[in-house]
Design a protein around this motif. Sequence first.
Motif, PDB file in Angstrom:
ATOM      1  N   CYS A   1      68.969   7.786  79.949  1.00  0.00           N
ATOM      2  CA  CYS A   1      69.263   8.867  79.004  1.00  0.00           C
ATOM      3  C   CYS A   1      69.596  10.159  79.755  1.00  0.00           C
ATOM      4  CB  CYS A   1      68.072   9.083  78.075  1.00  0.00           C
ATOM      5  SG  CYS A   1      68.276  10.488  76.964  1.00  0.00           S
ATOM      6  N   LEU A   2      70.694  10.806  79.366  1.00  0.00           N
ATOM      7  CA  LEU A   2      71.143  12.042  79.989  1.00  0.00           C
ATOM      8  C   LEU A   2      70.811  13.265  79.140  1.00  0.00           C
ATOM      9  CD1 LEU A   2      74.666  11.150  81.459  1.00  0.00           C
ATOM     10  CD2 LEU A   2      72.737  12.102  82.713  1.00  0.00           C
ATOM     11  N   MET A   3      69.965  13.100  78.142  1.00  0.00           N
ATOM     12  CA  MET A   3      69.630  14.208  77.244  1.00  0.00           C
ATOM     13  C   MET A   3      68.991  15.350  78.047  1.00  0.00           C
ATOM     14  SD  MET A   3      70.039  14.776  74.047  1.00  0.00           S
ATOM     15  CE  MET A   3      69.614  16.122  72.935  1.00  0.00           C
ATOM     16  N   PRO A   4      69.623  16.536  78.062  1.00  0.00           N
ATOM     17  CA  PRO A   4      69.068  17.646  78.845  1.00  0.00           C
ATOM     18  C   PRO A   4      67.836  18.253  78.177  1.00  0.00           C
ATOM     19  CG  PRO A   4      70.996  18.383  77.627  1.00  0.00           C
ATOM     20  CD  PRO A   4      70.890  16.893  77.407  1.00  0.00           C
ATOM     21  N   ASN A   5      66.909  18.713  79.001  1.00  0.00           N
ATOM     22  CA  ASN A   5      65.708  19.397  78.506  1.00  0.00           C
ATOM     23  C   ASN A   5      64.954  18.578  77.460  1.00  0.00           C
ATOM     24  OD1 ASN A   5      66.419  21.716  80.080  1.00  0.00           O
ATOM     25  ND2 ASN A   5      67.859  22.301  78.452  1.00  0.00           N
ATOM     26  N   CYS A   6      64.883  17.293  77.693  1.00  0.00           N
ATOM     27  CA  CYS A   6      64.177  16.424  76.750  1.00  0.00           C
ATOM     28  C   CYS A   6      62.679  16.730  76.795  1.00  0.00           C
ATOM     29  CB  CYS A   6      64.419  14.964  77.091  1.00  0.00           C
ATOM     30  SG  CYS A   6      63.512  13.811  76.030  1.00  0.00           S
ATOM     31  N   PRO A   7      62.079  17.046  75.640  1.00  0.00           N
ATOM     32  CA  PRO A   7      60.659  17.437  75.634  1.00  0.00           C
ATOM     33  C   PRO A   7      59.696  16.260  75.747  1.00  0.00           C
ATOM     34  CG  PRO A   7      61.508  17.463  73.401  1.00  0.00           C
ATOM     35  CD  PRO A   7      62.678  17.150  74.304  1.00  0.00           C
ATOM     36  N   VAL A   8      60.191  15.033  75.660  1.00  0.00           N
ATOM     37  CA  VAL A   8      59.287  13.879  75.652  1.00  0.00           C
ATOM     38  C   VAL A   8      59.593  12.893  76.771  1.00  0.00           C
ATOM     39  CG1 VAL A   8      58.866  14.059  73.164  1.00  0.00           C
ATOM     40  CG2 VAL A   8      60.763  12.664  73.996  1.00  0.00           C
ATOM     41  N   ARG A   9      60.436  13.271  77.739  1.00  0.00           N
ATOM     42  CA  ARG A   9      60.848  12.342  78.785  1.00  0.00           C
ATOM     43  C   ARG A   9      59.637  11.822  79.572  1.00  0.00           C
ATOM     44  NH1 ARG A   9      65.392  10.915  81.218  1.00  0.00           N
ATOM     45  NH2 ARG A   9      66.635  12.494  80.082  1.00  0.00           N
ATOM     46  N   GLN A  10      59.597  10.510  79.789  1.00  0.00           N
ATOM     47  CA  GLN A  10      58.512   9.863  80.523  1.00  0.00           C
ATOM     48  C   GLN A  10      58.953   9.347  81.894  1.00  0.00           C
ATOM     49  OE1 GLN A  10      55.157   9.483  79.310  1.00  0.00           O
ATOM     50  NE2 GLN A  10      55.980  11.048  77.933  1.00  0.00           N
ATOM     51  N   HIS A  11      60.247   9.103  82.058  1.00  0.00           N
ATOM     52  CA  HIS A  11      60.769   8.572  83.313  1.00  0.00           C
ATOM     53  C   HIS A  11      62.018   9.350  83.702  1.00  0.00           C
ATOM     54  CE1 HIS A  11      58.080   5.241  82.462  1.00  0.00           C
ATOM     55  NE2 HIS A  11      58.752   4.952  81.347  1.00  0.00           N
ATOM     56  N   PRO A  12      62.275   9.515  84.967  1.00  0.00           N
ATOM     57  CA  PRO A  12      63.480  10.231  85.406  1.00  0.00           C
ATOM     58  C   PRO A  12      64.742   9.415  85.148  1.00  0.00           C
ATOM     59  CG  PRO A  12      62.356   9.282  87.286  1.00  0.00           C
ATOM     60  CD  PRO A  12      61.448   9.072  86.104  1.00  0.00           C
ATOM     61  N   PHE A  13      65.843  10.130  84.963  1.00  0.00           N
ATOM     62  CA  PHE A  13      67.137   9.464  84.763  1.00  0.00           C
ATOM     63  C   PHE A  13      67.547   8.737  86.044  1.00  0.00           C
ATOM     64  CE2 PHE A  13      71.745   9.726  85.468  1.00  0.00           C
ATOM     65  CZ  PHE A  13      72.189   8.939  84.416  1.00  0.00           C
ATOM     66  N   GLN A  14      68.032   7.498  85.879  1.00  0.00           N
ATOM     67  CA  GLN A  14      68.513   6.722  87.034  1.00  0.00           C
ATOM     68  C   GLN A  14      70.034   6.603  87.022  1.00  0.00           C
ATOM     69  OE1 GLN A  14      66.505   3.056  88.006  1.00  0.00           O
ATOM     70  NE2 GLN A  14      64.612   3.729  87.007  1.00  0.00           N
ATOM     71  N   HIS A  15      70.551   5.982  85.999  1.00  0.00           N
ATOM     72  CA  HIS A  15      72.010   5.982  85.845  1.00  0.00           C
ATOM     73  C   HIS A  15      72.385   5.571  84.433  1.00  0.00           C
ATOM     74  CE1 HIS A  15      72.887   1.633  85.760  1.00  0.00           C
ATOM     75  NE2 HIS A  15      71.977   1.478  86.694  1.00  0.00           N
ATOM     76  N   GLU A  16      73.597   5.939  84.058  1.00  0.00           N
ATOM     77  CA  GLU A  16      74.086   5.687  82.708  1.00  0.00           C
ATOM     78  C   GLU A  16      74.649   4.269  82.619  1.00  0.00           C
ATOM     79  OE1 GLU A  16      76.523   8.706  80.168  1.00  0.00           O
ATOM     80  OE2 GLU A  16      77.987   7.394  81.147  1.00  0.00           O
ATOM     81  N   VAL A  17      74.361   3.603  81.530  1.00  0.00           N
ATOM     82  CA  VAL A  17      74.950   2.291  81.276  1.00  0.00           C
ATOM     83  C   VAL A  17      76.317   2.489  80.640  1.00  0.00           C
ATOM     84  CG1 VAL A  17      74.755   0.137  79.993  1.00  0.00           C
ATOM     85  CG2 VAL A  17      72.719   1.161  81.007  1.00  0.00           C
ATOM     86  N   GLU A  18      77.337   2.048  81.329  1.00  0.00           N
ATOM     87  CA  GLU A  18      78.693   2.189  80.779  1.00  0.00           C
ATOM     88  C   GLU A  18      78.936   1.089  79.756  1.00  0.00           C
ATOM     89  OE1 GLU A  18      83.358   2.369  82.242  1.00  0.00           O
ATOM     90  OE2 GLU A  18      81.730   2.619  83.693  1.00  0.00           O
ATOM     91  N   TRP A  19      79.324   1.472  78.564  1.00  0.00           N
ATOM     92  CA  TRP A  19      79.535   0.505  77.489  1.00  0.00           C
ATOM     93  C   TRP A  19      80.826  -0.255  77.729  1.00  0.00           C
ATOM     94  CZ3 TRP A  19      78.736   5.222  73.894  1.00  0.00           C
ATOM     95  CH2 TRP A  19      77.369   5.549  73.861  1.00  0.00           C
ATOM     96  N   ASP A  20      80.772  -1.550  77.497  1.00  0.00           N
ATOM     97  CA  ASP A  20      81.963  -2.389  77.604  1.00  0.00           C
ATOM     98  C   ASP A  20      81.852  -3.541  76.613  1.00  0.00           C
ATOM     99  OD1 ASP A  20      80.236  -4.321  78.732  1.00  0.00           O
ATOM    100  OD2 ASP A  20      80.680  -3.654  80.772  1.00  0.00           O
TER     101      ASP A  20
END
Length: 337
Positions: A296-315
């Motif tokens: 998830c790339l949501m900025p300033n997420c108030p409930v984030r539990q884990h750091p962002f790793q990478h985005e899943v590109e939809w296909d």
Amino acid sequence: MPTTTLKRRLGVLSLVVSAGLVAIKFYAYRLTHSQAVLTDALESIINVFTSGFALYSIYLAGLPKDENHPYGHGKIEYLSIGFEGALIFIAGLFIFYSATVSLIHPHAVSKPDWGVALLSLTAVVNFIVGLVLIRAGKKLNSISLVGDGQHLYIDALSSLASSAALVLVAFTGIVEFDGGAALLLGIFILVNGYRMLRRAVSGLMDETDAATVTEVIAELQAQRRPAWIDVHNLRVQRYGANLHIDCHMQMPYYFTLEQIHTELHDIEELIRARFAVEVEMFVHADPCTFAACSLCLMPNCPVRQHPFQHEVEWDLHNAVRNQRHHLKPENPGLSIS
């Protein structure tokens, strides 16, 4: 000019041209007594019936939705293609049998010059009208017009093949060329009839249109926002020219109902703007889970539990599956749960 009116006029054009050319071809057969010409004329009779049914299907497909047909009447166009394919296939079987008999028991061909002239005329007309219908059908998203145009185009090729057979008979005196050409045309017609039937069955059974699904996914990917965490279970159904699209979109669970509604509305509008047809789209909003934090790339997420790793590109592979995607923090590889 309204789209429905243009479709109907093109359908009438196809019907009138088909009827006129059948008369010319049977006159050519009367002059030449050629099996190849007869084969071409018999195949063209199918054009008249299929053009008439295509015109009727265009009329029905243009009717608005009603209580009995909540998705519209567009599926009739697949029935039209199936009807056309079935008639072509049956005609191909008869032509194959007739040509085989003619090849075993050949007979003389008369006035081949007249036959070549008349068939060449019908080939030119069929080619022009067929090309017009195919281009218009693709532009107007009408499979009935495209199918009708392809049939006329095939008819033009049949006429050219019959003309070539008459030329060979005239210059060589070998009458077997006539029956041989008719036999090859019969096989060609059988193959094309089967292809049209296959396409109709695919449409009626809602077989996945990979090209359209890929286009929808690519548009979502190109317009992607941080709040659109993940998309899955994306499906596209075609009803004639119109599209019905539905999918599940994972969004932050703390969004208000108003925020969710705004995001869903924007998704629907951008997809509608991408396609030049009527699009009916339903997006089901799923609340995010902590398992989605790592993608998830949501900025300033108030409930984030884990750091962002990478985005899943939809296909096409992952967006159509009815499963959410997530990255386990202890395992950077993509997993599906």
